[in-house]
Enzyme design. Structure first.
Site, PDB file in Angstrom:
ATOM      1  N   HIS A 169       0.829  -1.208   0.000  1.00  0.00           N
ATOM      2  CA  HIS A 169       0.000   0.000   0.000  1.00  0.00           C
ATOM      3  C   HIS A 169       0.863   1.257   0.000  1.00  0.00           C
ATOM      4  O   HIS A 169       0.386   2.330  -0.315  1.00  0.00           O
ATOM      5  CB  HIS A 169      -0.943   0.000   1.206  1.00  0.00           C
ATOM      6  CG  HIS A 169      -2.081  -0.947   1.030  1.00  0.00           C
ATOM      7  ND1 HIS A 169      -3.175  -0.652   0.244  1.00  0.00           N
ATOM      8  CD2 HIS A 169      -2.283  -2.195   1.494  1.00  0.00           C
ATOM      9  CE1 HIS A 169      -4.005  -1.683   0.250  1.00  0.00           C
ATOM     10  NE2 HIS A 169      -3.487  -2.638   0.996  1.00  0.00           N
ATOM     11  N   ASP A 176      -7.370  -2.136  -1.685  1.00  0.00           N
ATOM     12  CA  ASP A 176      -8.234  -3.162  -1.098  1.00  0.00           C
ATOM     13  C   ASP A 176      -9.660  -2.862  -1.519  1.00  0.00           C
ATOM     14  O   ASP A 176     -10.082  -1.703  -1.486  1.00  0.00           O
ATOM     15  CB  ASP A 176      -8.147  -3.141   0.435  1.00  0.00           C
ATOM     16  CG  ASP A 176      -6.795  -3.598   0.943  1.00  0.00           C
ATOM     17  OD1 ASP A 176      -6.074  -4.264   0.172  1.00  0.00           O
ATOM     18  OD2 ASP A 176      -6.467  -3.294   2.099  1.00  0.00           O
ATOM     19  N   GLU A 222      -5.352 -13.283   0.204  1.00  0.00           N
ATOM     20  CA  GLU A 222      -6.077 -12.021   0.376  1.00  0.00           C
ATOM     21  C   GLU A 222      -6.841 -11.714  -0.911  1.00  0.00           C
ATOM     22  O   GLU A 222      -6.333 -11.004  -1.775  1.00  0.00           O
ATOM     23  CB  GLU A 222      -5.108 -10.866   0.686  1.00  0.00           C
ATOM     24  CG  GLU A 222      -4.462 -10.951   2.047  1.00  0.00           C
ATOM     25  CD  GLU A 222      -3.767  -9.645   2.463  1.00  0.00           C
ATOM     26  OE1 GLU A 222      -3.781  -8.676   1.682  1.00  0.00           O
ATOM     27  OE2 GLU A 222      -3.225  -9.623   3.579  1.00  0.00           O
ATOM     28  N   HIS A 225      -7.106  -7.856  -1.941  1.00  0.00           N
ATOM     29  CA  HIS A 225      -5.963  -6.962  -2.167  1.00  0.00           C
ATOM     30  C   HIS A 225      -5.507  -7.062  -3.624  1.00  0.00           C
ATOM     31  O   HIS A 225      -4.970  -8.081  -4.051  1.00  0.00           O
ATOM     32  CB  HIS A 225      -4.826  -7.349  -1.205  1.00  0.00           C
ATOM     33  CG  HIS A 225      -3.582  -6.533  -1.362  1.00  0.00           C
ATOM     34  ND1 HIS A 225      -3.188  -5.580  -0.453  1.00  0.00           N
ATOM     35  CD2 HIS A 225      -2.639  -6.528  -2.327  1.00  0.00           C
ATOM     36  CE1 HIS A 225      -2.048  -5.030  -0.856  1.00  0.00           C
ATOM     37  NE2 HIS A 225      -1.697  -5.600  -1.996  1.00  0.00           N
TER      38      HIS A 225
HETATM   39 ZN   LIG Z   1      -4.275  -4.576   1.043  1.00  0.00          ZN
END
Ligand SMILES: [Zn+2]
Length: 300
Positions: A169, A176, A222, A225
């Site tokens: 990030h 996200d 994830e 993401h």
């Molecule tokens: Zn993330």
């Protein structure tokens, strides 16, 4: 003797039936859920999807005439190649220094968030296509984070956040996303989550931490993401079912590879030079944050 064999056989059959019944009940109970449209979805989607095999031999090595340029000149914009940063690898082994961000174009994306402009333009196209093709509205839950923001997040949520410097990030190319009621791990249970999993590479994004990638990313699955790496890199990574960590290693150092209308080369640039083809198309060069570069040529 014969009776014992029959007894064992009966026991095996009973056990097999019990296991089958138990597995079916567990699948109905935990594997199948209704999504917000009342459509039955399989929560095991991420696991099943991860069992698909990656494609091989989708890149073809190509011999072309090359000219050497100092990497410094290319990154200073002094050559015909356009410098970019989309292929930075950022992880615990290769943290990104904050001063590296000075040349990245950032823009406001709403709710006080920012993102690299190129990534945002493609994210908007991805969101529009998701709405059009699957009906789900995708929502951004996190974009670019400064070093201090990531450090604060790590202090407040050490179990889920990573140390400052090692979060994607912080490079401005990660975002996200969720759909209403389906955030984080549950994202892939939604129609929009499954659509994103299958289609984000069309817009230059990859699921950065795929279910199958923990061995190389060191990060658990994830589905929410997304990382912008640009086209065609996202499509190649997705088709081969590899991770960004794996990607640089599929190219022989300095060689050019053909993929559709593109030529791609990974160069460690140990001599401080980058070798580019001339008069062949639009060239972009991105550092890999490991001391090397990825050259992307859109052939005219
Ligand atoms: Zn993330």
């Amino acid at each position: 003797m014969k009776n014992m064999t029959n007894g064992k056989r009966t026991l095996c059959i009973v056990l097999a039936v019990l296991i089958l019944l138990f597995a079916s009940a567990a699948f109905v109970q935990f594997g199948l859920k209704k999504d917000i449209y009342g459509k039955t979805i399989c929560t095991a989607y991420g696991i099943i999807g991860s069992m698909k095999r990656g494609e091989k031999n989708i890149l073809a090595k190509k011999e072309i005439a090359l000219v050497a340029y100092p990497a410094e000149d290319i990154m200073a914009g002094k050559t015909m190649a356009k410098p970019e940063f989309t292929l930075w690898l950022v992880n615990a082994t290769y943290p990104l220094a904050e001063e590296e961000l000075k040349n990245v174009n950032m823009c406001e994306i709403g709710n006080g968030r920012t993102l690299c402009t190129e990534a945002y333009e493609n994210l908007k196209a991805l969101f529009a296509a998701a709405k059009e093709e699957c009906g789900d509205e995708l929502i951004v839950t996190s974009g670019f984070r400064t070093h201090d923001e990531q450090a604060a997040l790590y202090v407040s949520m050490p179990a889920v956040a990573v140390e400052a410097g090692t979060s994607e990030h912080q490079c401005g190319f990660a975002v996200d996303v969720k759909t209403s009621g389906y955030g984080q791990r549950r994202f892939v249970m939604s129609r929009g989550g499954r659509w994103t999993d299958e289609n984000c590479s069309r817009f230059g994004f990859i699921i950065r931490y795929p279910f199958y990638g923990k061995k190389t990313t060191m990060v658990t699955y994830e589905p929410w993401h997304l990382r912008y790496v640009g086209y065609p890199h996202a499509e190649i990574i997705s088709r081969m079912r590899i991770t960004l960590e794996d990607y640089y290693g599929i190219f022989e150092n300095g060689k050019y590879y053909e993929y559709g209308d593109y030529l791609i080369s990974h160069q460690t640039s140990d001599d401080g030079l980058i070798y580019l083809p001339e008069n062949i198309g639009d060239i972009k060069v991105s550092p890999d944050n490991m001391g090397g570069y990825i050259v992307t040529v859109k052939v005219k």
